[in-house]
Each structure stands twice: as structure tokens, then as C-alpha cells.
Design a protein around this motif. Sequence first.
Motif, PDB file in Angstrom:
ATOM      1  N   ALA A   1    -106.277 -31.004  37.735  1.00  0.00           N
ATOM      2  CA  ALA A   1    -104.974 -31.328  37.166  1.00  0.00           C
ATOM      3  C   ALA A   1    -105.147 -31.974  35.799  1.00  0.00           C
ATOM      4  O   ALA A   1    -104.398 -31.692  34.852  1.00  0.00           O
ATOM      5  N   LEU A   2    -106.155 -32.842  35.682  1.00  0.00           N
ATOM      6  CA  LEU A   2    -106.413 -33.493  34.400  1.00  0.00           C
ATOM      7  C   LEU A   2    -106.965 -32.511  33.375  1.00  0.00           C
ATOM      8  O   LEU A   2    -106.709 -32.657  32.176  1.00  0.00           O
ATOM      9  N   VAL A   3    -107.736 -31.520  33.827  1.00  0.00           N
ATOM     10  CA  VAL A   3    -108.180 -30.472  32.904  1.00  0.00           C
ATOM     11  C   VAL A   3    -106.974 -29.817  32.250  1.00  0.00           C
ATOM     12  O   VAL A   3    -106.916 -29.627  31.032  1.00  0.00           O
ATOM     13  N   LEU A   4    -106.002 -29.465  33.078  1.00  0.00           N
ATOM     14  CA  LEU A   4    -104.796 -28.820  32.579  1.00  0.00           C
ATOM     15  C   LEU A   4    -103.991 -29.758  31.686  1.00  0.00           C
ATOM     16  O   LEU A   4    -103.604 -29.408  30.566  1.00  0.00           O
ATOM     17  N   VAL A   5    -103.746 -30.970  32.171  1.00  0.00           N
ATOM     18  CA  VAL A   5    -102.863 -31.896  31.462  1.00  0.00           C
ATOM     19  C   VAL A   5    -103.484 -32.373  30.160  1.00  0.00           C
ATOM     20  O   VAL A   5    -102.842 -32.354  29.100  1.00  0.00           O
TER      21      VAL A   5
ATOM     22  N   ALA B   1     -97.602 -31.840  32.451  1.00  0.00           N
ATOM     23  CA  ALA B   1     -97.757 -32.065  33.892  1.00  0.00           C
ATOM     24  C   ALA B   1     -96.907 -31.128  34.731  1.00  0.00           C
ATOM     25  O   ALA B   1     -97.166 -30.969  35.930  1.00  0.00           O
ATOM     26  N   ARG B   2     -95.926 -30.492  34.130  1.00  0.00           N
ATOM     27  CA  ARG B   2     -95.060 -29.604  34.900  1.00  0.00           C
ATOM     28  C   ARG B   2     -95.814 -28.413  35.476  1.00  0.00           C
ATOM     29  O   ARG B   2     -95.371 -27.797  36.438  1.00  0.00           O
ATOM     30  N   GLY B   3     -96.965 -28.092  34.888  1.00  0.00           N
ATOM     31  CA  GLY B   3     -97.693 -26.914  35.339  1.00  0.00           C
ATOM     32  C   GLY B   3     -98.723 -27.170  36.420  1.00  0.00           C
ATOM     33  O   GLY B   3     -99.486 -26.269  36.770  1.00  0.00           O
ATOM     34  N   THR B   4     -98.769 -28.382  36.972  1.00  0.00           N
ATOM     35  CA  THR B   4     -99.827 -28.720  37.936  1.00  0.00           C
ATOM     36  C   THR B   4     -99.432 -28.437  39.389  1.00  0.00           C
ATOM     37  O   THR B   4    -100.235 -28.680  40.290  1.00  0.00           O
ATOM     38  N   ALA B   5     -98.240 -27.928  39.637  1.00  0.00           N
ATOM     39  CA  ALA B   5     -97.769 -27.767  41.015  1.00  0.00           C
ATOM     40  C   ALA B   5     -98.686 -26.860  41.831  1.00  0.00           C
ATOM     41  O   ALA B   5     -99.029 -27.163  42.979  1.00  0.00           O
ATOM     42  N   GLY B   6     -99.115 -25.741  41.245  1.00  0.00           N
ATOM     43  CA  GLY B   6     -99.963 -24.817  41.984  1.00  0.00           C
ATOM     44  C   GLY B   6    -101.274 -25.446  42.401  1.00  0.00           C
ATOM     45  O   GLY B   6    -101.763 -25.223  43.522  1.00  0.00           O
ATOM     46  N   ILE B   7    -101.867 -26.233  41.522  1.00  0.00           N
ATOM     47  CA  ILE B   7    -103.130 -26.910  41.838  1.00  0.00           C
ATOM     48  C   ILE B   7    -102.932 -27.865  43.003  1.00  0.00           C
ATOM     49  O   ILE B   7    -103.728 -27.892  43.953  1.00  0.00           O
ATOM     50  N   MET B   8    -101.895 -28.666  42.953  1.00  0.00           N
ATOM     51  CA  MET B   8    -101.671 -29.689  43.966  1.00  0.00           C
ATOM     52  C   MET B   8    -101.424 -29.079  45.353  1.00  0.00           C
ATOM     53  O   MET B   8    -101.873 -29.612  46.370  1.00  0.00           O
ATOM     54  N   VAL B   9    -100.741 -27.945  45.394  1.00  0.00           N
ATOM     55  CA  VAL B   9    -100.364 -27.366  46.681  1.00  0.00           C
ATOM     56  C   VAL B   9    -101.469 -26.489  47.262  1.00  0.00           C
ATOM     57  O   VAL B   9    -101.718 -26.514  48.477  1.00  0.00           O
ATOM     58  N   GLN B  10    -102.158 -25.733  46.417  1.00  0.00           N
ATOM     59  CA  GLN B  10    -103.066 -24.710  46.930  1.00  0.00           C
ATOM     60  C   GLN B  10    -104.493 -25.196  47.185  1.00  0.00           C
ATOM     61  O   GLN B  10    -105.154 -24.718  48.109  1.00  0.00           O
ATOM     62  N   PHE B  11    -104.984 -26.143  46.391  1.00  0.00           N
ATOM     63  CA  PHE B  11    -106.378 -26.558  46.535  1.00  0.00           C
ATOM     64  C   PHE B  11    -106.681 -27.114  47.933  1.00  0.00           C
ATOM     65  O   PHE B  11    -107.767 -26.855  48.462  1.00  0.00           O
TER      66      PHE B  11
END
Length: 461
Positions: free
Chosen positions: A87-91, A322-332
Motif C-alpha cells: 500500500a505504501l509502495v502505491l501511495v 490512497a483511494r487506489g489501495t482497496a484492492g491490495i487491502m482486500v485481496q492480499f
Amino acid sequence: MSVSATPRPSPGPSSDEGARFNPITPISRGLTWLVSRYLPDPLVFAILLTVLTFVLAWWLTPSGPTDLVQMWGGGFWNLLAFSMQMALVLVTGHALASSEPIRKVLGRVASIAKTPAQGVMLVCFAAAVTNIVNWGFGLVVGAMFAREVARRVPKSDYRLLIASAYIGFMTWHGGFSGSVPLVAATKGNPMEKTVGLIPINDTLFTGYNIGITLALIVVLPLICWMMHPKASDVVAVDPALLKPEESTRRILGPDASPAERLEESRILGFVVGAFGLVYLFLYFRAKGFDLNINTVNLIMLIAGVILHGTPMAYARAVANAARGTAGIMVQFPFYAGIQIMMEHSGLGGLITNWFVDIATKETFPVLAFLSSGLINFAVPSGGGHWVVQGPFVMPAAQQLGVDLGKAAMAIAYGEEWMNMAQPFWALPALAIAGLGVRDIMGYCATALILTLPIFLIGLYL
């Protein structure tokens, strides 16, 4: 920024006539159609893989259904730290790339491309090179650079640009942040007591690895160029949706409160930057050029604070990202549960042994590579592969007299190659781009097929 609108066919002619007639275009078009119809959303894909792993482990191993459910639930949160890192990589990457100085640099480099086909080649080349330096950095920079090229080169196929950025990810395990060769060379890794340490001179700095990596750098942009559709089939994004985000800086009026002045203080941004730069200097002086995901995130965070100027300007950029982190949080977490079922039930070892048992000294690296690719669907992590496959592949390689470095790299190559059919690592790029997995995976599957000879020849010779 997220692109919420559906990309639309681009009207008008294209200057890339050379991309019209080649044998790769029908392949990529067919795979894109197939993926668009049958590949589910990544979350559904992860759930289906969970069910498949459960059924196979129940059928092929001594583990019962209750045991497997307990494994799954016990491992469900094993990737929390890693999820936060990603998530931090993305953000941090998105926030850094949204700063005005970085946007200018990306814009200047993007202006090198004069046609859409040149654009996809440039994006793929840049992504391949930056992924050799560090995979986290390469994932983010590739996606941000693709957006910049789409903004500056009219009639670019937006799906192929983002796919080109992800296709460049195929070089990462042959570079400085490849987790399997780095872990294999690190004291205390799970295989040290079995086969000893494998220095990076026997993995990353070998002739075959340099040859495979250089071949990918050359061939991948050519594949992307040849996949570029003719003008009537181009899917472009509305340029208005790619406009740079508004500046996150705030200009304070004379009546601003002391708290507001503190929040917009450049001095505080300088202090944070100074702390980070001093720490990084001391870190690299002590450990050498040791780039890992934590140091990359710190570098991007510190650079972002410095380039945005003030703490609150950076905080606003992070909020946008941060809006784009939803997929990471749910799928990992689902993949964490799958990995534990594969590891603890012995299913991963069973699959690996099936390949190993039919191998000879000459064919062993190739079969280890193929087994790694198959397991990557359930364990899309380089470090996870070393845990799941290492205990089976490495002793067998030792017994057959196979070069241990090449055996370790076979595991690594299989993981990075099959990423082109596994949407797990595409999530950060897709979040930045505002696209769905079905938009790019047909192109990625084409690259998967066409690069197979590079890996097979490199491992067999």
C-alpha cells in the motif's frame, strides 16, 4: 487520480501503420477478447483460487477439510505487514510522481515518443529498466510514466500503455531486488542448513541471468510495439481524465492562524527531509547498496515531502493516492491463506516433486521453472516461492549435480514469468491507471507466450 470512465475507441488515423500487419496482433486481439469475457475480477479470482487449492489439497494430501480451513484462517493475516508495504509502495510512489518536479521530468522523457507505438515501447523499456533497480519503484514509475505518455501522445491505446508498464515487470527477479537470489544469499534463510548460502555471484551476476535479462529488455518493447492495434481498434482514454492533479500547496492569506502557518511550513518539510537523508546516508554507508522495499518506500516518502514542500501538501497528495489501495487491502489476505494451505498441506511440494521426479540434470532447471510458474497462481510471491519450493527443488538439484544458483533462479524466473497471467502484482499499476484487470491481461498473456523461449533457452544452455 483514478480514471473512472470507460476508455473509448480513438477516432481518426494513426501514424503507426507498421503495427497493422504482423502475426502478433491477432494473438493479442484473441487473448484480449478471451480475457475480457472469462477472467473475473481479481477478488473473485483469488476466491476461486482459494476454493481450487482447498479441493486439490483435500484430494491429494492427507489434510482433511477441517485442517485446511484452520490453515487458511490461521494464515489469512500473515501478509498484513507486506500488505502495508505494498500500500505504501502505491501511495508514496503516486504522491512522489504527482509532485511538480517529477511531473516535469516524466513529461520530458515521455515527449521522446512521437507516435503511439513508440510510446508503448518507451513505457515498456523504462519499466523493464526501473524494475531491475527495484521492483516496487518500477511498478509505480511504470504506471505513472504510462499515464504521462497517454497524456502527451494523441491516440495512444491506453490499455496497451498500462499493460506495457506491467509487462516490464518481467525483469525484476534478475535485478537488484530479486527476492529469491537475495534470500538465498542471506544467512538464516530456510535453505541454508540444507544447501548452504548461494552468493549472488552464482545467481544475479551469472552469464545466463545477464543474458536473459538483457534479452527481455530488448524483446519486451518489441512485443509491445507489435501488439499495438490499428487505428480503428485503438482504445484511448479521454485526455480530460488524465489532466494533472491540482497542486496540493496552499497559499495562505494574511489572516491565517498560527496552526495553519505551521501546517504549511516549508521548514518542517525541510526538517523531515534532513532526517531522512541523514538516515539513508548512514544506512547505505553501513550496508552498501541494500535496496529493499522498506528503504525504497522511505526514499519515496522523503523525496515526496521535499518536492511537495510542506507536510500538509504532501498529506493531501497521499490522500489523493490512497483511494487506489482497496484492492491490495482486500485481496492480499486471501493469497496469504492460499499460501499457507499450499505450504502446510504439502500440496506445493507435491506439485514441485511431480516435475522434479521426471527431471534429468539437463532438464531440471527448465522443469523447476515450469513448476514455479504453475505454483505462482496460488503463491504469487518470490519469497513465498522460496519457502514453498526451496525445500523440494534445492535438495533434488544437489542430488542431481545441478548448479544450485541456476536451480534457485529457475524458481525466480518461473515466478516473474507467470506474473503475466496472475493479476496479483498488477493491482498497484491498475489502481494508478484507473483500469480493470480485463483491460490489460490479454496483452500480458501474449507477452507470457512469446517470452517463454527466452527463459527455456537461457536455463537449458
